[in-house]
Design a protein around this motif. Structure first.
Motif, PDB file in Angstrom:
ATOM      1  N   ASN A 105       6.151  12.654   3.239  1.00  0.00           N
ATOM      2  CA  ASN A 105       4.805  13.185   3.322  1.00  0.00           C
ATOM      3  C   ASN A 105       4.463  14.140   2.353  1.00  0.00           C
ATOM      4  O   ASN A 105       3.513  13.977   1.599  1.00  0.00           O
ATOM      5  CB  ASN A 105       4.762  13.891   4.707  1.00  0.00           C
ATOM      6  CG  ASN A 105       4.706  12.864   6.142  1.00  0.00           C
ATOM      7  OD1 ASN A 105       4.225  11.641   5.755  1.00  0.00           O
ATOM      8  ND2 ASN A 105       4.935  13.398   7.191  1.00  0.00           N
ATOM      9  N   LEU A 145       0.062   5.125  -3.551  1.00  0.00           N
ATOM     10  CA  LEU A 145      -0.219   5.517  -2.252  1.00  0.00           C
ATOM     11  C   LEU A 145      -0.515   4.543  -1.349  1.00  0.00           C
ATOM     12  O   LEU A 145      -0.296   4.552  -0.073  1.00  0.00           O
ATOM     13  CB  LEU A 145      -1.531   6.520  -2.141  1.00  0.00           C
ATOM     14  CG  LEU A 145      -1.235   7.871  -2.977  1.00  0.00           C
ATOM     15  CD1 LEU A 145      -2.466   8.593  -3.060  1.00  0.00           C
ATOM     16  CD2 LEU A 145      -0.181   8.699  -2.068  1.00  0.00           C
ATOM     17  N   SER A 201       5.890   1.751  -5.499  1.00  0.00           N
ATOM     18  CA  SER A 201       5.322   2.869  -5.402  1.00  0.00           C
ATOM     19  C   SER A 201       5.680   3.814  -6.365  1.00  0.00           C
ATOM     20  O   SER A 201       5.034   4.573  -7.000  1.00  0.00           O
ATOM     21  CB  SER A 201       5.248   3.676  -4.026  1.00  0.00           C
ATOM     22  OG  SER A 201       4.828   5.005  -3.932  1.00  0.00           O
ATOM     23  N   ARG A 216       4.152  12.012  -0.535  1.00  0.00           N
ATOM     24  CA  ARG A 216       2.656  11.537  -0.651  1.00  0.00           C
ATOM     25  C   ARG A 216       1.434  12.498  -1.165  1.00  0.00           C
ATOM     26  O   ARG A 216       0.417  12.073  -1.711  1.00  0.00           O
ATOM     27  CB  ARG A 216       2.354  10.888   0.648  1.00  0.00           C
ATOM     28  CG  ARG A 216       2.996   9.504   0.631  1.00  0.00           C
ATOM     29  CD  ARG A 216       2.770   8.710   1.962  1.00  0.00           C
ATOM     30  NE  ARG A 216       1.366   8.193   2.292  1.00  0.00           N
ATOM     31  CZ  ARG A 216       0.713   7.102   1.704  1.00  0.00           C
ATOM     32  NH1 ARG A 216       1.567   6.637   0.723  1.00  0.00           N
ATOM     33  NH2 ARG A 216      -0.440   6.937   1.823  1.00  0.00           N
TER      34      ARG A 216
END
Length: 164
Positions: free
Chosen positions: A5, A159, A86, A8
């Motif tokens: 998290n 993302l 990613s 991100r």
């Protein structure tokens, strides 16, 4: 908050920061510099000198350099997730941001800004130098605008949810 998290959120903020910088650079390329080129050099030079002074204040520097710091962190995280799409998009976007926004600014734009700042408006030397200096500055700025736009896009692509 989990490590994923945090990663991100850092990528989101870096993408937004790159996009904000892209907007600033785009504005200069699209209408600010063309508008200055329509003015007599003696008027355009002090306007550009004023832009140069106000660019190094907190609001712009926070976004420009804050995004750079986040991109360094994103690069580190990208190497930790290199095996994923990613991670590769994070690395690409962050590196492109640093090249476009920081390297071009420091190596190309700032020396031209310094030369413009040294001009005395309405002097014959200033009038003769303005067209060359402002045109060179504008071409480097086009690259900053394109690079930071690409960086924002790459970071946003990073993302996307991974397909498993």
């Amino acid at each position: 908050m989990t490590s994923r998290n945090r990663e991100r959120w850092m990528t989101v903020v870096a993408s937004v920061g790159a996009g904000v910088n892209a907007g600033v650079f785009f504005a200069f390329s699209a209408f600010i510099m063309p508008g200055l080129h329509e003015l007599p050099a003696g008027v355009a030079i002090p306007a550009m000198q004023a832009f140069n002074r106000t660019a190094v204040t907190a609001p712009f520097m926070l976004v420009l350099l804050g995004t750079a710091v986040l991109c360094v962190v994103v690069i580190i995280r990208a190497f930790m997730t290199w095996s994923t799409a990613s991670g590769r998009w994070m690395l690409g976007g962050a590196v492109v941001y640093l090249l476009a926004a920081i390297v071009i600014t420091v190596v190309c734009s700032v020396p031209i800004n310094d030369a413009i700042d040294a001009l005395t408006p309405f002097s014959s030397e200033a009038v003769a130098s303005w067209a060359d200096l402002s045109t060179r500055w504008l071409w480097w700025n086009h690259l900053r605008a394109l690079g930071t736009t690409g960086a924002a896009a790459a970071l946003a692509i990073a993302l996307r949810p991974s397909r498993r």
